[in-house]
Scaffold this active site. Structure first.
Site, PDB file in Angstrom:
ATOM      1  N   LYS A  49      -5.383  -0.822  67.393  1.00  0.00           N
ATOM      2  CA  LYS A  49      -6.271  -0.481  68.510  1.00  0.00           C
ATOM      3  C   LYS A  49      -6.573  -1.722  69.345  1.00  0.00           C
ATOM      4  O   LYS A  49      -6.605  -1.653  70.582  1.00  0.00           O
ATOM      5  CB  LYS A  49      -7.565   0.172  68.016  1.00  0.00           C
ATOM      6  N   ARG A  97      -3.224   2.994  76.715  1.00  0.00           N
ATOM      7  CA  ARG A  97      -4.366   3.425  75.899  1.00  0.00           C
ATOM      8  C   ARG A  97      -4.406   4.944  75.738  1.00  0.00           C
ATOM      9  O   ARG A  97      -4.922   5.450  74.744  1.00  0.00           O
ATOM     10  CB  ARG A  97      -5.678   2.899  76.512  1.00  0.00           C
ATOM     11  N   HIS A 137      -9.124  18.783  71.506  1.00  0.00           N
ATOM     12  CA  HIS A 137     -10.311  19.023  72.332  1.00  0.00           C
ATOM     13  C   HIS A 137     -10.442  20.504  72.651  1.00  0.00           C
ATOM     14  O   HIS A 137     -11.557  21.031  72.740  1.00  0.00           O
ATOM     15  CB  HIS A 137     -10.232  18.224  73.642  1.00  0.00           C
ATOM     16  N   ASN A 195      -4.619   9.048  72.313  1.00  0.00           N
ATOM     17  CA  ASN A 195      -5.099  10.431  72.326  1.00  0.00           C
ATOM     18  C   ASN A 195      -4.088  11.414  71.762  1.00  0.00           C
ATOM     19  O   ASN A 195      -4.162  12.608  72.038  1.00  0.00           O
ATOM     20  CB  ASN A 195      -5.482  10.837  73.752  1.00  0.00           C
ATOM     21  N   ARG A 250     -28.833  -3.343  83.666  1.00  0.00           N
ATOM     22  CA  ARG A 250     -27.441  -3.516  84.141  1.00  0.00           C
ATOM     23  C   ARG A 250     -26.504  -4.144  83.104  1.00  0.00           C
ATOM     24  O   ARG A 250     -25.457  -4.669  83.455  1.00  0.00           O
ATOM     25  CB  ARG A 250     -27.399  -4.321  85.442  1.00  0.00           C
ATOM     26  N   GLU A 271      -7.589   2.186  80.243  1.00  0.00           N
ATOM     27  CA  GLU A 271      -6.741   3.372  80.082  1.00  0.00           C
ATOM     28  C   GLU A 271      -5.966   3.723  81.348  1.00  0.00           C
ATOM     29  O   GLU A 271      -5.953   4.867  81.804  1.00  0.00           O
ATOM     30  CB  GLU A 271      -7.573   4.581  79.601  1.00  0.00           C
ATOM     31  N   LYS A 328     -15.392   1.913  74.667  1.00  0.00           N
ATOM     32  CA  LYS A 328     -15.725   3.190  75.315  1.00  0.00           C
ATOM     33  C   LYS A 328     -17.077   3.641  74.789  1.00  0.00           C
ATOM     34  O   LYS A 328     -17.276   3.735  73.567  1.00  0.00           O
ATOM     35  CB  LYS A 328     -14.686   4.265  74.973  1.00  0.00           C
ATOM     36  N   GLU A 364      -7.506   9.914  62.206  1.00  0.00           N
ATOM     37  CA  GLU A 364      -7.288   8.884  63.240  1.00  0.00           C
ATOM     38  C   GLU A 364      -6.392   7.760  62.707  1.00  0.00           C
ATOM     39  O   GLU A 364      -5.652   7.140  63.463  1.00  0.00           O
ATOM     40  CB  GLU A 364      -8.627   8.318  63.739  1.00  0.00           C
ATOM     41  N   HIS A 392      -5.167  14.858  70.713  1.00  0.00           N
ATOM     42  CA  HIS A 392      -6.521  15.074  71.232  1.00  0.00           C
ATOM     43  C   HIS A 392      -6.580  16.183  72.274  1.00  0.00           C
ATOM     44  O   HIS A 392      -7.620  16.834  72.419  1.00  0.00           O
ATOM     45  CB  HIS A 392      -7.091  13.774  71.812  1.00  0.00           C
ATOM     46  N   HIS A 427     -14.316  16.377  64.788  1.00  0.00           N
ATOM     47  CA  HIS A 427     -13.335  15.854  65.745  1.00  0.00           C
ATOM     48  C   HIS A 427     -12.003  15.535  65.042  1.00  0.00           C
ATOM     49  O   HIS A 427     -10.931  15.962  65.497  1.00  0.00           O
ATOM     50  CB  HIS A 427     -13.927  14.611  66.405  1.00  0.00           C
TER      51      HIS A 427
HETATM   52  P1  NAD Z   1     -21.096  10.805  63.279  1.00  0.00           P
HETATM   53  O1  NAD Z   1     -21.540   9.579  63.926  1.00  0.00           O
HETATM   54  O2  NAD Z   1     -21.776  12.085  63.653  1.00  0.00           O
HETATM   55  O3  NAD Z   1     -21.193  10.630  61.689  1.00  0.00           O
HETATM   56  C1  NAD Z   1     -20.841  11.714  60.857  1.00  0.00           C
HETATM   57  C2  NAD Z   1     -21.961  12.021  59.845  1.00  0.00           C
HETATM   58  O4  NAD Z   1     -21.931  11.057  58.817  1.00  0.00           O
HETATM   59  C3  NAD Z   1     -23.358  11.972  60.436  1.00  0.00           C
HETATM   60  O5  NAD Z   1     -24.146  12.989  59.850  1.00  0.00           O
HETATM   61  C4  NAD Z   1     -23.861  10.597  60.007  1.00  0.00           C
HETATM   62  O6  NAD Z   1     -25.275  10.522  59.936  1.00  0.00           O
HETATM   63  C5  NAD Z   1     -23.233  10.483  58.651  1.00  0.00           C
HETATM   64  N1  NAD Z   1     -23.005   9.129  58.170  1.00  0.00           N
HETATM   65  C6  NAD Z   1     -22.588   8.062  58.905  1.00  0.00           C
HETATM   66  N2  NAD Z   1     -22.351   7.033  58.088  1.00  0.00           N
HETATM   67  C7  NAD Z   1     -22.633   7.436  56.833  1.00  0.00           C
HETATM   68  C8  NAD Z   1     -22.556   6.817  55.559  1.00  0.00           C
HETATM   69  N3  NAD Z   1     -22.092   5.575  55.414  1.00  0.00           N
HETATM   70  N4  NAD Z   1     -22.940   7.519  54.474  1.00  0.00           N
HETATM   71  C9  NAD Z   1     -23.368   8.805  54.616  1.00  0.00           C
HETATM   72  N5  NAD Z   1     -23.427   9.453  55.783  1.00  0.00           N
HETATM   73  C10 NAD Z   1     -23.064   8.771  56.880  1.00  0.00           C
HETATM   74  O7  NAD Z   1     -19.531  11.077  63.491  1.00  0.00           O
HETATM   75  P2  NAD Z   1     -18.265  10.095  63.578  1.00  0.00           P
HETATM   76  O8  NAD Z   1     -17.134  10.898  63.082  1.00  0.00           O
HETATM   77  O9  NAD Z   1     -18.546   8.768  63.003  1.00  0.00           O
HETATM   78  O10 NAD Z   1     -18.102   9.890  65.155  1.00  0.00           O
HETATM   79  C11 NAD Z   1     -17.840  10.969  66.019  1.00  0.00           C
HETATM   80  C12 NAD Z   1     -18.266  10.564  67.406  1.00  0.00           C
HETATM   81  O11 NAD Z   1     -17.478   9.450  67.812  1.00  0.00           O
HETATM   82  C13 NAD Z   1     -18.043  11.646  68.455  1.00  0.00           C
HETATM   83  O12 NAD Z   1     -19.188  11.731  69.258  1.00  0.00           O
HETATM   84  C14 NAD Z   1     -16.865  11.135  69.268  1.00  0.00           C
HETATM   85  O13 NAD Z   1     -16.902  11.552  70.600  1.00  0.00           O
HETATM   86  C15 NAD Z   1     -17.052   9.642  69.148  1.00  0.00           C
HETATM   87  N6  NAD Z   1     -15.817   8.874  69.322  1.00  0.00           N
HETATM   88  C16 NAD Z   1     -15.859   7.817  70.195  1.00  0.00           C
HETATM   89  C17 NAD Z   1     -14.746   7.040  70.380  1.00  0.00           C
HETATM   90  C18 NAD Z   1     -14.814   5.841  71.276  1.00  0.00           C
HETATM   91  O14 NAD Z   1     -13.775   5.201  71.511  1.00  0.00           O
HETATM   92  N7  NAD Z   1     -15.983   5.482  71.751  1.00  0.00           N
HETATM   93  C19 NAD Z   1     -13.555   7.311  69.687  1.00  0.00           C
HETATM   94  C20 NAD Z   1     -13.539   8.391  68.798  1.00  0.00           C
HETATM   95  C21 NAD Z   1     -14.690   9.167  68.616  1.00  0.00           C
HETATM   96  N1  GLY Z   2     -10.383   6.830  71.030  1.00  0.00           N
HETATM   97  C1  GLY Z   2      -9.514   6.564  72.120  1.00  0.00           C
HETATM   98  C2  GLY Z   2      -9.792   5.262  72.816  1.00  0.00           C
HETATM   99  O1  GLY Z   2     -10.623   4.490  72.421  1.00  0.00           O
HETATM  100  O2  GLY Z   2      -9.191   4.995  73.809  1.00  0.00           O
END
Ligand code: NAD
Ligand code: GLY
Length: 359
Positions: free
Chosen positions: A224, A238, A249, A242, A118, A234, A140, A182, A245, A262
């Site tokens: 942020k 918040r 999306h 987006n 939990r 949100e 998130k 971003e 987005h 993305h």
């Molecule tokens: P990712 O986590 O897939 O990383 C991209 C690639 O880079 C991967 O292959 C990873 O292994 C590699 N990598 C990471 N760090 C590295 C480094 N220092 N050196 C070499 N390679 C490295 O992608 P991302 O762009 O970091 O994140 C995308 C994800 O984030 C999506 O799933 C998206 O939905 C999510 N997201 C979440 C939020 C939130 O608020 N929670 C906001 C935006 C995006």
């Molecule tokens: N990436 C959008 C949010 O965190 O709300």
């Protein structure tokens, strides 16, 4: 090293940014609540940075789990594997999870921490620019469902975020550019001066200059953190995060979440949102051109895939999380540096924008 705070009462936490922080045992120690630590990362990041983190844990008991790399593994099966590890190792509620990686690792580990017994604490050690400026901050967490991205998740704030800018040196240039998308977003929705700074300094970011990267990470996190402090769940403000987005999306969904990153889809979406804002009479043509030009100089796409039709956009935008009472809500720009969430736009303007981009 610089620190700023996300102010959420008794769930407030620091974002610590600097070069070489993963190696610094004094940085993490205050945020590890109990005796048990589980470090989760993926197969790409483990050989690069896992040793630095485990060395900085010093005499603590810890276990590590290395997950497969990729958005396709951000799912319930991977989550189950994390729970298996926690249970097999008899991890108690005093366990702290550490997420070492990009947004995928942060989202999976954050959600595991939200659910396990939990809710247990977790720490974000983001290693992509996108994760350092966006996904690691704000709580998130989610995994994907075959029927929708990020559809199974929870709000669960980390105990701290530690962004080691040194880790960006190994990041692929395409991933760096996706993170810059971003960063541009924060300038467009909240800070015209920051947008102008990006226009003047984009080449420094593309050259991985550490002081420029640290500056944009701190500025992005400052924005942020303010938005999240005002509207954690949100209910309003918040949603402005987006920008681009909803269009983006649609591109990601139409291309089955493969091929387009993305941030790349968001970049096109921001140009489309700026164009729609011009049609609303809010931006002029020169301002839209500034947005398109910065996106292009970053090496990001400014047009959707040639295969996409206006109908494809409408179909996928209609299932976006921001649809309300049957209306697609759009984040549009009142001016460069100020945004609003709009549902009462004339439909024909949206049709005109989609027609203009789908040729
Ligand atoms: P990712 O986590 O897939 O990383 C991209 C690639 O880079 C991967 O292959 C990873 O292994 C590699 N990598 C990471 N760090 C590295 C480094 N220092 N050196 C070499 N390679 C490295 O992608 P991302 O762009 O970091 O994140 C995308 C994800 O984030 C999506 O799933 C998206 O939905 C999510 N997201 C979440 C939020 C939130 O608020 N929670 C906001 C935006 C995006
Ligand atoms: N990436 C959008 C949010 O965190 O709300």
């Amino acid at each position: 090293m610089a620190t700023l705070n996300v102010e959420l009462g008794n769930r407030s936490y620091p974002i610590i940014v600097g070069n070489g922080l993963l190696r610094d045992e004094a940085v993490l120690a205050p945020y590890i609540a109990g005796d048990e630590v589980v470090v989760l990362t993926n197969e790409t990041i483990a050989p690069l940075y896992l040793d630095q983190v485990t060395t900085s844990l010093k005499d603590r008991q810890f276990i590590c789990q290395v997950l497969p790399d990729g958005e396709q593994f951000k799912n319930l099966d991977t989550l189950q594997g994390v729970f298996d590890t926690l249970l097999e190792n008899r991890c108690s509620r005093a366990t702290t999870l550490i997420a070492l990686g990009g947004g995928v690792i942060g989202d999976v580990v954050g959600f595991a921490a939200a659910c396990y017994q939990r809710g247990i604490p977790f720490i974000q050690l983001p290693t992509t620019l996108l994760a350092q400026v966006d996904s690691s901050v704000g709580g998130k967490t989610a995994v994907n469902h075959p029927q929708g991205k990020n559809m199974i998740g929870a709000f669960h704030q980390p105990a701290c975020v530690v962004s080691d800018t040194g880790t960006l040196a190994t990041l692929d240039p395409r991933q760096l550019a996706a993170g810059i998308a971003e960063v541009i977003k924060y300038g467009l929705i909240r800070d015209q001066k920051f947008f102008s700074w990006l226009e003047e300094n984009i080449e420094r970011l593309l050259r991985y200059e550490d002081d420029a990267l640290e500056f944009v990470i701190l500025e992005s996190c400052r924005h942020k953190a303010q938005v999240v402090a005002n509207d954690e769940r949100e209910a309003g403000e918040r949603a402005l995060l987006n920008l681009g987005h909803t269009f983006g999306h649609a591109i990601e969904a139409a291309t089955d979440y493969v091929g387009w990153l993305h941030g790349e889809a968001v970049a096109v979406g921001m140009v489309m949102a700026a164009t729609m804002s011009q049609k609303m009479g809010w931006l002029d043509a020169a301002e839209v051109e500034r947005v398109r030009e910065l996106v292009k100089r970053t090496g990001l796409p400014s047009e959707p895939p040639a295969s996409m039709s206006p109908d494809d956009f409408m179909k996928h935008m209609a299932v976006d999380k921001k649809v309300s009472s049957g209306r697609i809500r759009l984040v549009l720009l009142n001016e460069l540096g100020q945004a609003s969430l709009i549902s009462d736009y004339p439909d024909e303007l949206l049709v005109e924008v989609l027609d203009a981009f789908c040729i």
